[in-house]
Design a protein around this motif. Structure first.
Motif, PDB file in Angstrom:
ATOM      1  N   HIS A 163      45.036  43.891  32.701  1.00 56.15           N
ATOM      2  CA  HIS A 163      45.314  43.299  34.003  1.00 56.15           C
ATOM      3  C   HIS A 163      46.750  42.815  34.016  1.00 56.15           C
ATOM      4  O   HIS A 163      47.206  42.180  33.072  1.00 56.15           O
ATOM      5  N   GLN A 197      39.155  28.967  34.666  1.00 57.56           N
ATOM      6  CA  GLN A 197      38.267  29.316  35.784  1.00 57.56           C
ATOM      7  C   GLN A 197      39.036  30.034  36.900  1.00 57.56           C
ATOM      8  O   GLN A 197      38.556  31.012  37.462  1.00 57.56           O
ATOM      9  N   LEU A 214      39.842  33.571  35.711  1.00 58.25           N
ATOM     10  CA  LEU A 214      38.670  34.447  35.803  1.00 58.25           C
ATOM     11  C   LEU A 214      38.362  34.817  37.255  1.00 58.25           C
ATOM     12  O   LEU A 214      37.977  35.948  37.544  1.00 58.25           O
ATOM     13  N   ARG A 215      38.541  33.866  38.170  1.00 62.36           N
ATOM     14  CA  ARG A 215      38.307  34.156  39.588  1.00 62.36           C
ATOM     15  C   ARG A 215      39.285  35.232  40.076  1.00 62.36           C
ATOM     16  O   ARG A 215      38.893  36.181  40.749  1.00 62.36           O
ATOM     17  N   ARG A 216      40.543  35.109  39.694  1.00 61.28           N
ATOM     18  CA  ARG A 216      41.535  36.123  40.093  1.00 61.28           C
ATOM     19  C   ARG A 216      41.204  37.488  39.506  1.00 61.28           C
ATOM     20  O   ARG A 216      41.356  38.520  40.163  1.00 61.28           O
ATOM     21  N   LEU A 217      40.750  37.507  38.267  1.00 56.35           N
ATOM     22  CA  LEU A 217      40.408  38.783  37.632  1.00 56.35           C
ATOM     23  C   LEU A 217      39.197  39.418  38.300  1.00 56.35           C
ATOM     24  O   LEU A 217      39.133  40.635  38.456  1.00 56.35           O
ATOM     25  N   ARG A 218      38.218  38.602  38.690  1.00 58.38           N
ATOM     26  CA  ARG A 218      37.045  39.144  39.391  1.00 58.38           C
ATOM     27  C   ARG A 218      37.465  39.748  40.728  1.00 58.38           C
ATOM     28  O   ARG A 218      36.975  40.798  41.126  1.00 58.38           O
ATOM     29  N   LEU A 219      38.393  39.096  41.427  1.00 57.91           N
ATOM     30  CA  LEU A 219      38.854  39.632  42.709  1.00 57.91           C
ATOM     31  C   LEU A 219      39.596  40.954  42.524  1.00 57.91           C
ATOM     32  O   LEU A 219      39.475  41.863  43.345  1.00 57.91           O
ATOM     33  N   SER A 220      40.354  41.065  41.426  1.00 55.77           N
ATOM     34  CA  SER A 220      41.116  42.297  41.216  1.00 55.77           C
ATOM     35  C   SER A 220      40.230  43.446  40.758  1.00 55.77           C
ATOM     36  O   SER A 220      40.610  44.602  40.877  1.00 55.77           O
ATOM     37  N   ASP A 221      39.043  43.149  40.236  1.00 55.64           N
ATOM     38  CA  ASP A 221      38.140  44.207  39.781  1.00 55.64           C
ATOM     39  C   ASP A 221      37.318  44.813  40.915  1.00 55.64           C
ATOM     40  O   ASP A 221      36.702  45.851  40.742  1.00 55.64           O
ATOM     41  N   ARG A 222      37.303  44.163  42.071  1.00 52.50           N
ATOM     42  CA  ARG A 222      36.530  44.703  43.185  1.00 52.50           C
ATOM     43  C   ARG A 222      37.208  45.958  43.721  1.00 52.50           C
ATOM     44  O   ARG A 222      38.428  45.972  43.899  1.00 52.50           O
TER      45      ARG A 222
END
Length: 110
Positions: A14, A31, A34-42
Motif C-alpha cells: 500500500h 486504527q 487500518l481504516r484507510r487501508l480498508r477503504l483503499s482495498d474496496r
C-alpha cells in the motif's frame, strides 16, 4: 515490479501519502491507518452514464478558455506572415487558404 517480488506470498503493498500520527504522542494511529487501508482495498465502482457525461462536461467546459486565445494568436501570426512575405501573384485563393490552414494547424505545436 521489483517491490512485489520482494514481498512474501499473500502480502499487500500500500502506498500512502501520509501516515496518521497522534498529535500528542507522535505515534502512528493504528486504527486510523487500518481504516484507510480498508477503504483503499474496496474495488472501485464503474461510473454510470450520467456521471461520465458530467465528468466530460467539466473537462470540455474548460476548452473555450484557452482555445479562443490560441486561435486568435494563430490567425495574427498567419496574417503577419502573409504581410511580411508579400502577396503570392501566382497563388490561387485555394492555395492561400490551404497555406493558412496548414500554418494554423501547426503553430500551436511549434
Amino acid at each position: 515490479g521489483k517491490a512485489r517480488e520482494l514481498l512474501p506470498h499473500g502480502a499487500g503493498l500500500h502506498m500512502l501519502r501520509t501516515l496518521p500520527y497522534d498529535d500528542n504522542t507522535g505515534k502512528v494511529q493504528k486504527q486510523e491507518l487500518l481504516r484507510r487501508l480498508r477503504l483503499s482495498d474496496r474495488p472501485s465502482q464503474p461510473y454510470d452514464d450520467q456521471a461520465q457525461r458530467s465528468m466530460l462536461w467539466t473537462v470540455f467546459r474548460q476548452y473555450p478558455r484557452w482555445l479562443t486565445p490560441v486561435v486568435t494568436l494563430c490567425l495574427m501570426d498567419f496574417l503577419a506572415a502573409l504581410l511580411l512575405q508579400g502577396p503570392y501573384p501566382t497563388a490561387s485563393l485555394a492555395k492561400l487558404l490551404l497555406r493558412g490552414l496548414a500554418r494554423l494547424a501547426t503553430i500551436p505545436y511549434s
